[in-house]
Design an enzyme around this catalytic site. Structure first.
Site, PDB file in Angstrom:
ATOM      1  N   SER A 242       0.827  -1.201   0.000  1.00 40.34           N
ATOM      2  CA  SER A 242       0.000   0.000   0.000  1.00 40.34           C
ATOM      3  C   SER A 242       0.862   1.252   0.000  1.00 40.34           C
ATOM      4  O   SER A 242       2.028   1.233   0.411  1.00 40.34           O
ATOM      5  CB  SER A 242      -0.911   0.019   1.229  1.00 40.34           C
ATOM      6  OG  SER A 242      -0.251   0.564   2.357  1.00 40.34           O
ATOM      7  N   ASP A 243       0.299   2.349  -0.472  1.00 40.41           N
ATOM      8  CA  ASP A 243       0.974   3.633  -0.325  1.00 40.41           C
ATOM      9  C   ASP A 243       0.800   4.101   1.118  1.00 40.41           C
ATOM     10  O   ASP A 243      -0.084   3.633   1.848  1.00 40.41           O
ATOM     11  CB  ASP A 243       0.408   4.660  -1.309  1.00 40.41           C
ATOM     12  CG  ASP A 243       1.456   5.681  -1.727  1.00 40.41           C
ATOM     13  OD1 ASP A 243       2.435   5.878  -0.977  1.00 40.41           O
ATOM     14  OD2 ASP A 243       1.301   6.300  -2.793  1.00 40.41           O
ATOM     15  N   ALA A 244       1.652   5.035   1.511  1.00 37.97           N
ATOM     16  CA  ALA A 244       1.718   5.442   2.919  1.00 37.97           C
ATOM     17  C   ALA A 244       0.407   6.084   3.370  1.00 37.97           C
ATOM     18  O   ALA A 244      -0.034   7.081   2.790  1.00 37.97           O
ATOM     19  CB  ALA A 244       2.881   6.402   3.130  1.00 37.97           C
ATOM     20  N   ALA A 246      -2.531   5.118   3.011  1.00 39.86           N
ATOM     21  CA  ALA A 246      -3.709   4.868   2.176  1.00 39.86           C
ATOM     22  C   ALA A 246      -4.712   3.912   2.811  1.00 39.86           C
ATOM     23  O   ALA A 246      -5.927   4.099   2.629  1.00 39.86           O
ATOM     24  CB  ALA A 246      -3.276   4.363   0.802  1.00 39.86           C
TER      25      ALA A 246
END
Length: 945
Positions: A242-244, A246
């Site tokens: 995952s993106d930070a 998110a």
């Protein structure tokens, strides 16, 4: 008795296949241990001797955030090289530095988050610097080369494990965590998915990172495309990180789920394997996963699937086979070869846009005036490492032409700030060591604090002369005479403390706001005004000081002074990668900032032999008519200045090519959130206007001729062969580009589309025979009538040349394919999103789990058209599957409405669909037109009779 050595567990046996070893290790882990592995910072399992593991090491164009490293050109600059071999070697060098740095600092991770394969669809996107091209074919070619370098050549063990960013259709920073990209099926398959697909299929990708945005109303972190597409492209286990932050956004900002347990479960089931959230603290994610398990939203098998994919990457990285890992002893760091490669990459990235009367290269006895805000700068971006070596254009030109032949004027406005009491802002002297931001490395550089070891500004009778730069939109930087920028630390005091503007929230930018007879000085980072207090200058909620701006020298006056005495003027203009266009901030215009326009006008007025060198992370629009020569390069890393100077001096012939269209004006651009490249006529593929400079454009100091074009279809491929000859008098590179176009397409197709390219080096008079083999699948399009790929039969034009518009040879070849078929309405009806044209609508999520629907934007009116619909012998009823409230109106061809289907009362929710029906009479072939009115969602239209 002699104690027996415990048997080696199977997961430690290097002779077993990875899959069996992973099975064994999974069986030994407890559920709690496996759940803990789902966070970015997976803890060690000491009882099994399993070490801690971290996903995510930024390595976009060199190792980032972890201190000094070799810094290569920005990704868009690597894209401008059009050279896969070079980019593969850059990836190889970066991965070796990752290994070498990890050997002395175990914070450095081997799971690298690079490259970025988002397509550069819109040049105002703040992260334009991170992508390679607007074209999916070029993007995938460059990305594949970089990932192969990052992976290494060993058949079993990977040097690093690359993760592609950012899945999917992500080209806006404005509202990036709440905005939805409406992506019709043709754009999805032919454009956005394509760059990811071809890179993954090449076999050197370990995973992907979903983007913050939503696609068709559904967050990317719960995208069904991860299962439906991504995981079908390879037999390898792909790790989805995952993106930070998110995962939390699914509830906190997007409000897509009511609870974090639901959101976490949905992400995991969709395919997210590692959760980057809450920094190094995994407890929150662990609690959410445990809660989802307790509520029956997840099973242990679901957790196992995600952990298996993470372990697959760890085994490939050699973590469990240190004696067999060929990369363990890698020590290549800041080597002479890496320095030479950084310079080679920077040289190959330079694009010569214009060169009237062969003004360039410059003669060695040229008296040169070098001016501009970027002339003596070597700028870094958010994803750069810390410079070990540094060169600016000015330094490079001193080396090429001699300091005695080069005059410099930066072009800053030199000012003093007088307070309402008549004193001036003063920068006190300080006997403290210089510091470079980020030199010590940081897992999260956003947390780096400003310096407080320097005295804050004060006031005195004379003040300190400051260098003022307006970077556009009224965003200013102020620099002290010693080169340090005014900045604000956590204690609120203003100090001359920063080596460059930077940081997640830039603390070195200000804005002058007219107030009474002077100006307030707003510090943008804190949103507070500057005030003067007894203990120093600070930012505060109250007591804002009113300043008078006293100008000692205008930048254009200094430029005029040196330009008048020179043979040639070089204006070096562009952007600071941390200001007005970066992650979290889109640009608002293509125009060069007004301050730099002033400098350019002054130089041109003083000397007609003015060369513009743009050093920037994105395209600009400039008035090129009065400029005899223009170059562009992205921020070129540590060797940027040397590279540009060598090109200007003729030591290197430029051969970079534009990886994206340079538009002539803002009015040529679509809305930033319009992701329909087909309907919006975006990128060189569909743009029908006249660009400032076209895709693939780039000039050379040599000339080249093309000949002997031969094209044939054999088996399942198109074979093209031709000859390129250097007809100039210098050794130079040429980038041969092959484009195709369907002659009589049944649907809108690209005006021209890059299908192959090659960069070659040729000596004067040397010729090379080049050949391309292109699979016929490259000419397919996504046929919404059948929901799949189709090669349309008929003639295709093939164009060969030096850019998308500089065409030297052409031929036409007839391809055999599948003829068009009408839409079988009685069998399939119409999926709402499978339209041919639309206006006023957007694609939204049919349900939270899967499927698409169409809704009018903001509850207005949308019109949808479906071409070539076959009603057969006749139908007598139409049904629509809808949710919300409003009206669906159906008509055929250009005729009147045949049916209006209205929701008499709103459905209970946006995903609660109901079926409405009405009688109609229709037979044969027609175009179907639907008009949607009101806040409704249309999922499907059926016909019977």
């Amino acid at each position: 008795m002699t104690a027996q050595t415990p048997p080696t567990p199977p997961f430690r046996d290097p002779h077993l296949p990875f899959a069996k070893r992973i099975d064994d290790l999974l069986a030994r882990l407890t559920l709690d241990e496996k759940v803990a592995f789902l966070h970015q910072y997976a803890p060690a399992v000491e009882r099994l001797g399993v070490a801690a593991f971290r996903t995510g090491q930024e390595a976009l164009h060199g190792v980032a955030w972890m201190g000094p490293a070799t810094v290569f050109p920005q990704a868009v600059g690597l894209g401008a090289t059009w050279n896969e071999d070079l980019v593969r070697r850059v990836g190889d060098a970066v991965s070796k530095e990752v290994r070498a740095m990890r050997a002395r600092d175990d914070r450095v991770g081997l799971n690298v988050w690079a490259p970025t394969v988002n397509l550069l669809r819109h040049p105002l996107w703040g992260r334009n610097e991170e992508g390679y091209s607007e074209d999916p074919k070029l993007t995938s070619a460059i990305a594949t080369a970089y990932t192969r370098g990052l992976r290494g050549d060993h058949p079993t063990y990977w040097r690093t494990a690359p993760v592609l960013k950012h899945w999917l259709a992500h080209n806006n920073e404005t509202g990036r965590d709440i905005s939805s990209s409406s992506v019709r099926p043709r754009v999805l398959h032919e454009y956005d998915l394509r760059a990811f697909r071809e890179t993954v299929e090449a076999g050197a990708v370990a995973g992907v990172m979903p983007a913050y945005n939503l696609v068709n109303g559904r967050p990317n972190h719960v995208s069904p495309y991860l299962r439906e597409h991504l995981r079908t492209w390879t037999d390898e286990d792909l790790l989805v990180c995952s993106d930070a932050g998110a995962p939390s956004n699914l509830v906190d900002s997007e409000h897509y789920f009511d609870t974090h347990e639901e959101a976490t479960a949905a992400s995991l089931l969709s395919g997210v394997d590692s959760f980057t959230d809450h920094g190094t603290d995994g407890s929150t994610i662990v609690a959410r996963v445990q809660g989802a398990l307790d509520q029956g939203l997840l099973t242990e098998a679901d957790v196992d699937a995600a952990v298996r994919r993470q372990l697959s990457v760890r085994f490939r990285l050699g973590e469990f086979d240190p004696a067999h890992d060929p990369h363990t002893d890698t020590k290549d760091f800041d080597t002479p070869a890496h320095r030479a490669l950084a310079q080679e990459a920077a040289e190959q990235a330079v694009v010569l846009l214009k060169n009237d009367d062969d003004l360039l290269p410059l003669a060695h006895d040229t008296r040169l005036a070098v001016v501009g805000l970027l002339a003596d700068e070597c700028k870094l971006d958010w994803y750069s490492g810390t410079l070990i070596h540094r060169s600016t254009p000015l330094e490079g030109l001193y080396e090429q032409f001699g300091a005695e032949r080069v005059e410099f004027a930066e072009g800053v406005d030199r000012i003093r700030l007088r307070t309402s009491q008549g004193a001036f802002l003063h920068v006190p002297s300080a006997d403290v060591p210089d510091e470079v931001r980020g030199a010590e490395g940081a897992l999260d550089p956003a947390l780096l604090a400003g310096r407080t070891d320097l005295p804050p500004l004060n006031t005195d009778a004379t003040g300190t002369e400051l260098a003022l730069v307006d970077w556009g939109e009224g965003v200013l930087t102020l620099r002290a005479p010693d080169g340090r920028y005014l900045s604000v630390a956590e204690d609120g005091y203003v100090r001359a403390s920063a080596d460059q503007p930077g940081g997640w929230v830039v603390q070195e930018t200000f804005r002058l706001e007219p107030h009474e007879n002077g100006h307030l000085l707003l510090h943008i980072g804190t949103g507070r005004h500057v005030s003067v207090a007894a203990d120093g200058v600070k930012v505060a909620e109250e007591g804002a000081e009113v300043f008078e701006l006293v100008v000692n020298e205008r930048g254009e006056d200094a430029v005029t002074r040196v330009a008048e005495a020179a043979d040639v003027v070089l204006v070096v203009a562009g952007n600071d990668p941390h200001i007005n266009g970066r992650e979290t901030e889109d640009r608002t215009t293509l125009r060069l900032p007004a301050h730099q326009q002033r400098l350019l006008r002054a130089a041109r007025a003083a000397n007609p032999n003015t060369v513009l060198a743009l050093v920037s992370a994105y395209p600009y629009t400039v008035d090129a008519a009065d400029l005899p020569a223009i170059l562009w390069t992205a921020h070129g890393g540590q060797a940027a200045g040397t590279a540009l100077a060598r090109v200007l001096a003729g030591e290197v012939s430029p051969a970079g090519r534009l990886p994206q269209t340079w538009y002539a004006a803002d009015t040529d651009l679509p809305d930033l959130l319009d992701y329909d490249v087909i309907g919006g006529q975006q990128t060189y593929l569909y743009f029908e206007g006249i660009p400032l400079f076209p895709f693939g454009h780039g000039l050379s100091y040599a000339t080249f001729s093309y000949g002997d074009l031969a094209a044939r279809v054999e088996l399942d491929a198109m074979h093209v062969q031709f000859t390129v000859t250097n007809t100039g008098d210098v050794t130079a590179d040429e980038v041969a580009q092959l484009y195709s176009s369907a002659v009589n397409p049944s649907v809108p197709r690209p005006l021209s589309e890059l299908i192959a390219h090659r960069r070659v080096t040729l000596a004067p008079g040397e010729a090379a025979v080049l050949s391309f083999e292109v699979p016929l699948s490259a000419f397919e399009f996504w046929d919404v009538k059948r929901g799949g790929w189709r090669l349309e039969p008929g003639p295709y034009d093939f164009f060969l040349g030096a850019s998308s518009e500089d065409i030297r040879l052409r031929t036409t070849v007839r391809l055999t394919g599948e003829p068009a078929a009408p839409r079988p309405l009685l069998q399939q009806g119409l999926n709402a999103a499978d339209f041919d044209e639309q206006s006023g609508g957007e694609i939204v999520d049919r349900t939270k789990a899967a499927g698409d629907a169409v809704a009018p934007v903001q509850g207005g009116t949308a019109e949808l058209t479906y071409r070539h619909c076959d009603f057969g012998a006749g139908v007598t009823e139409v049904t629509v599957e809808v949710a919300g409230e409003g009206v669906v109106e159906l008509s055929l061809d250009s005729g009147p409405a045949l049916a209006q289907l209205a929701l008499s009362a709103p459905t209970s929710g946006p995903y609660d669909y109901t079926t409405l029906g009405a009688g109609i009479v229709a037979e044969g072939m027609h175009d179907v037109h639907l008009k949607l009115r009101g806040p409704l969602r249309l999922a499907h239209v059926g016909f019977s009779g």
